[in-house]
Design an enzyme around this catalytic site. Structure first.
Site, mmCIF file in Angstrom:
data_model
loop_
_atom_site.group_PDB
_atom_site.id
_atom_site.type_symbol
_atom_site.label_atom_id
_atom_site.label_comp_id
_atom_site.label_asym_id
_atom_site.label_seq_id
_atom_site.Cartn_x
_atom_site.Cartn_y
_atom_site.Cartn_z
ATOM 1 C CE1 TYR A 111 -3.047 -3.010 0.385
ATOM 2 C CE2 TYR A 111 -3.424 -2.423 2.672
ATOM 3 C CZ TYR A 111 -3.665 -3.250 1.600
ATOM 4 O OH TYR A 111 -4.536 -4.289 1.726
ATOM 5 C CG HIS A 167 -0.915 -8.662 0.277
ATOM 6 N ND1 HIS A 167 -0.560 -7.337 0.259
ATOM 7 C CD2 HIS A 167 -2.248 -8.662 0.028
ATOM 8 C CE1 HIS A 167 -1.624 -6.591 0.002
ATOM 9 N NE2 HIS A 167 -2.644 -7.372 -0.147
ATOM 10 N N GLY A 219 -17.154 -0.269 -2.233
ATOM 11 C CA GLY A 219 -17.923 0.978 -2.206
ATOM 12 C C GLY A 219 -19.166 0.960 -3.068
#
Length: 289
Positions: A51, A117, A201
């Protein structure tokens, strides 16, 4: 249940999109966003070396470290020359290099929850988890997690060292985790950390703006939201929080945001109590897509 899992809380905070460049908007100040999460009682702050904001997260939690269950990840290496933009590295040498680099960037002595990850197709997961377990023995990591793995990967990894948490996408519009991973996690006592619990979202959007979701299931979501005087995204998030009762394992939603106002809205979703009938209606959401 693993003591570390008990500290994850009912909801975590995903810091993936936090950046320093906010244009002077106080609502989007990244340190304020993280502090608002902590002030609201959220304990888990989740980031990753991929990130590119571990320094920012470390700065934000400085002085409040004892309030934070700090999670980070390794294994994705940015590579602009390949499709998808990254390579995967999970060899033992890289495990040690990546963890030291994350500790340094975060400015901490220990990472509470350290994830692989993404599984590697080149390195057996037993080798990766064995190297991660050494970090636990050295006191640099408190617990191990996995992300983007199969049920078989989870079982093989757990046989090497207990896996505290499995971070996978789970929402009303993405329920693949329920097919094989969920039964394996329940069998092993592994907590599910559900990232993107509002469909990246999508489920926060108004009906007019959310045409990527068919009218039928969208109407179900909107009707239930009106009944609770809540927003559609809050109901979608509450549905994920209710999953632990449906599947008999600990589920921690991990919404992410770059705004203090959105953070508070996500936290408020924890107070939305869905009835059995509403849960049945939402469970039919996927079938109607």
């Amino acid at each position: 249940m693993n003591p570390l899992a008990m500290r994850l809380g009912r909801q975590g905070f995903g810091a993936m999109r936090l950046r320093d460049q906010t244009g002077g908007d106080a609502d989007r100040d990244p340190v304020s966003v993280i502090h608002a999460a902590l002030d609201a009682g959220i304990t888990m702050v989740d980031t990753a070396d991929a990130y590119r904001n571990e320094e920012l997260v470390g700065r934000a939690i400085q002085g409040r470290r004892d309030e934070v269950l700090l999670a980070s990840k390794f294994g994705l290496v940015w590579n602009d020359e390949v499709a998808g933009g990254f390579d995967v590295r999970a060899d033992p040498v890289y495990v040690r290099q990546a963890s030291e680099a994350s500790l340094r960037r975060l400015g901490v002595d220990v990472i509470d929850l350290y994830y692989l990850h993404h599984r590697s197709s080149a390195i057996p997961i037993e080798e990766t988890v064995g190297a991660m377990a050494e970090l636990v023995d050295q006191g640099k990591v408190r617990g191990l997690g996995l992300s983007n793995v199969s049920a078989e990967d989870l079982r093989r990894a757990h046989a090497v060292h207990p896996i505290v948490a499995l971070q996978e996408q789970w929402s009303l519009v993405q329920r693949d985790v329920e097919q094989e991973l969920l039964p394996a996690a329940a069998d092993l006592g592994v907590t599910i950390v559900a990232h993107s619990p509002t469909g990246h979202g999508l489920l926060h959007l108004t009906h007019a703006a959310g045409k990527q979701v068919a009218d039928g299931p969208r109407a179900i979501l909107d009707k239930i939201a009106r009944a609770h005087k809540a927003m559609a995204g809050q109901v979608a998030l509450a549905w994920v929080q209710h999953r632990q009762h449906a599947h008999d394992l600990l589920v921690v939603p991990l919404p992410g945001t770059t705004r203090v106002s959105h953070l508070r809205s996500n936290v408020a979703a924890g107070g939305v109590c869905l009835s059995d009938d509403e849960l049945r209606q939402l469970d039919s959401f996927r079938a109607a897509l």
